[in-house]
Design an enzyme around this catalytic site. Structure first.
Site, PDB file in Angstrom:
ATOM      1  N   GLY A  19       0.776  -1.237   0.000  1.00 55.59           N
ATOM      2  CA  GLY A  19       0.000   0.000   0.000  1.00 55.59           C
ATOM      3  C   GLY A  19       0.804   1.282   0.000  1.00 55.59           C
ATOM      4  O   GLY A  19       0.297   2.322   0.421  1.00 55.59           O
ATOM      5  N   ILE A  96      -7.759 -10.226 -10.769  1.00 60.34           N
ATOM      6  CA  ILE A  96      -8.192  -9.742 -12.083  1.00 60.34           C
ATOM      7  C   ILE A  96      -9.679  -9.442 -12.012  1.00 60.34           C
ATOM      8  O   ILE A  96     -10.484 -10.334 -11.715  1.00 60.34           O
ATOM      9  CB  ILE A  96      -7.923 -10.805 -13.172  1.00 60.34           C
ATOM     10  CG1 ILE A  96      -6.482 -11.283 -13.059  1.00 60.34           C
ATOM     11  CG2 ILE A  96      -8.330 -10.292 -14.550  1.00 60.34           C
ATOM     12  CD1 ILE A  96      -5.587 -11.092 -14.212  1.00 60.34           C
ATOM     13  N   LEU A  97     -10.037  -8.201 -12.254  1.00 58.12           N
ATOM     14  CA  LEU A  97     -11.455  -7.817 -12.190  1.00 58.12           C
ATOM     15  C   LEU A  97     -12.233  -8.464 -13.333  1.00 58.12           C
ATOM     16  O   LEU A  97     -11.695  -8.635 -14.434  1.00 58.12           O
ATOM     17  CB  LEU A  97     -11.581  -6.296 -12.276  1.00 58.12           C
ATOM     18  CG  LEU A  97     -11.025  -5.526 -11.067  1.00 58.12           C
ATOM     19  CD1 LEU A  97     -10.911  -4.039 -11.393  1.00 58.12           C
ATOM     20  CD2 LEU A  97     -11.899  -5.734  -9.834  1.00 58.12           C
ATOM     21  N   ASN A 111      -4.722   1.834 -13.400  1.00 57.73           N
ATOM     22  CA  ASN A 111      -3.791   0.961 -12.687  1.00 57.73           C
ATOM     23  C   ASN A 111      -2.380   1.496 -12.856  1.00 57.73           C
ATOM     24  O   ASN A 111      -2.094   2.211 -13.808  1.00 57.73           O
ATOM     25  CB  ASN A 111      -3.884  -0.455 -13.293  1.00 57.73           C
ATOM     26  CG  ASN A 111      -2.947  -1.432 -12.619  1.00 57.73           C
ATOM     27  OD1 ASN A 111      -2.815  -1.439 -11.384  1.00 57.73           O
ATOM     28  ND2 ASN A 111      -2.271  -2.263 -13.396  1.00 57.73           N
ATOM     29  N   HIS A 113       1.573   0.106 -13.194  1.00 57.61           N
ATOM     30  CA  HIS A 113       2.330  -1.117 -13.458  1.00 57.61           C
ATOM     31  C   HIS A 113       3.826  -0.782 -13.497  1.00 57.61           C
ATOM     32  O   HIS A 113       4.219   0.214 -14.103  1.00 57.61           O
ATOM     33  CB  HIS A 113       1.881  -1.722 -14.795  1.00 57.61           C
ATOM     34  CG  HIS A 113       2.557  -3.013 -15.097  1.00 57.61           C
ATOM     35  ND1 HIS A 113       2.194  -4.192 -14.483  1.00 57.61           N
ATOM     36  CD2 HIS A 113       3.603  -3.317 -15.905  1.00 57.61           C
ATOM     37  CE1 HIS A 113       2.983  -5.165 -14.914  1.00 57.61           C
ATOM     38  NE2 HIS A 113       3.848  -4.660 -15.776  1.00 57.61           N
ATOM     39  N   ASP A 149      -3.049  -5.470 -18.235  1.00 59.04           N
ATOM     40  CA  ASP A 149      -2.050  -4.412 -18.445  1.00 59.04           C
ATOM     41  C   ASP A 149      -2.029  -3.887 -19.882  1.00 59.04           C
ATOM     42  O   ASP A 149      -0.955  -3.571 -20.417  1.00 59.04           O
ATOM     43  CB  ASP A 149      -0.641  -4.913 -18.050  1.00 59.04           C
ATOM     44  CG  ASP A 149      -0.564  -5.339 -16.591  1.00 59.04           C
ATOM     45  OD1 ASP A 149      -1.280  -4.751 -15.758  1.00 59.04           O
ATOM     46  OD2 ASP A 149       0.202  -6.265 -16.281  1.00 59.04           O
ATOM     47  N   GLU A 178       6.886   5.787  -9.112  1.00 60.71           N
ATOM     48  CA  GLU A 178       5.442   5.502  -9.127  1.00 60.71           C
ATOM     49  C   GLU A 178       4.702   6.510  -8.246  1.00 60.71           C
ATOM     50  O   GLU A 178       3.613   6.970  -8.573  1.00 60.71           O
ATOM     51  CB  GLU A 178       5.168   4.085  -8.603  1.00 60.71           C
ATOM     52  CG  GLU A 178       5.602   2.990  -9.544  1.00 60.71           C
ATOM     53  CD  GLU A 178       5.199   1.603  -9.039  1.00 60.71           C
ATOM     54  OE1 GLU A 178       4.167   1.450  -8.379  1.00 60.71           O
ATOM     55  OE2 GLU A 178       5.953   0.649  -9.321  1.00 60.71           O
TER      56      GLU A 178
END
Ligand code: GRF
Length: 191
Positions: A19, A96-97, A111, A113, A149, A178
């Site tokens: 997180g 995975i949604l 998202n 990555h 992705d 990120e």
């Protein structure tokens, strides 16, 4: 695009672990100029470290194991509706949604990555990058579609690979980037 003049967009962040991106998004969301607020954190693991930051910041947290998407989709969508969530950020979410879920939130799920997509989709990115003797890696914020992705790229940041890099040192340097890139991308699409 989500445009809400003078109002902060309510966001849900989906996590499964550490997180650090969530923690950073919470920090940025508190700035006056920020156009988003984190209103909900969903985790696929009950002991995800990220939940601690969320609770510390009095953000509503929910656990969804997502073992049976067909059943859980309904519950998640209900929770999102109750909390008036307009946008979803995946940050280290390891599930995975379902296509159904993605369709319902089309264009409103992003998202982050840890590679320069479209290269190195999927897991174990840093090892694969190092094994291929790449000169650069980096991170990408992208829209989520039904292919892993593969959604439209919003922003990318290149990171030079050092001769001395291990997957851990590379991961650390990319993670730092990120934390800059994700809020920047969010601010961009919500403006
Ligand atoms: C990040 O490297 C992100 O790019 C990837 O998973 C990692 C999550 O890190 N999708 P954290 O949980 O935000 O620290």
């Amino acid at each position: 695009m989500v445009r809400l003049i003078g109002k902060k967009t309510k966001i849900a962040v989906f996590i499964s672990g550490n997180g650090s991106n969530l923690k950073n998004l919470i920090k940025v969301s508190k700035k006056k100029k920020s156009n988003f607020q984190i209103s909900l954190v969903l985790s696929s693991k009950k002991n995800a470290k990220g939940l601690i930051f969320a609770k510390r910041n009095k953000i509503i947290t929910k656990i969804f194991y997502y073992k049976n998407p067909l059943k859980e989709d309904k519950k998640i969508l209900k929770t999102l509706k109750i909390n008036d969530i307009k946008f979803i950020c995946l940050a280290g979410f390891m599930k995975i949604l379902s296509k159904n879920f993605i369709q319902k939130f089309a264009g409103s799920i992003i998202n982050i990555h840890p590679s320069l997509l479209p290269k190195y989709k999927g897991l174990n990115t840093h090892n694969r990058v190092l094994n291929k003797n790449e000169k650069y890696s980096g991170c990408t914020v992208h829209f989520v579609n039904s292919k892993l992705d593969s959604g439209e790229i919003i922003l990318q940041k290149k990171v030079k690979i050092l001769k001395t890099d291990t997957s851990i040192s590379l991961q650390k340097r990319i993670l730092k980037q990120e934390h800059i890139l994700y809020p920047k991308a969010l601010q961009k699409i919500l403006s």
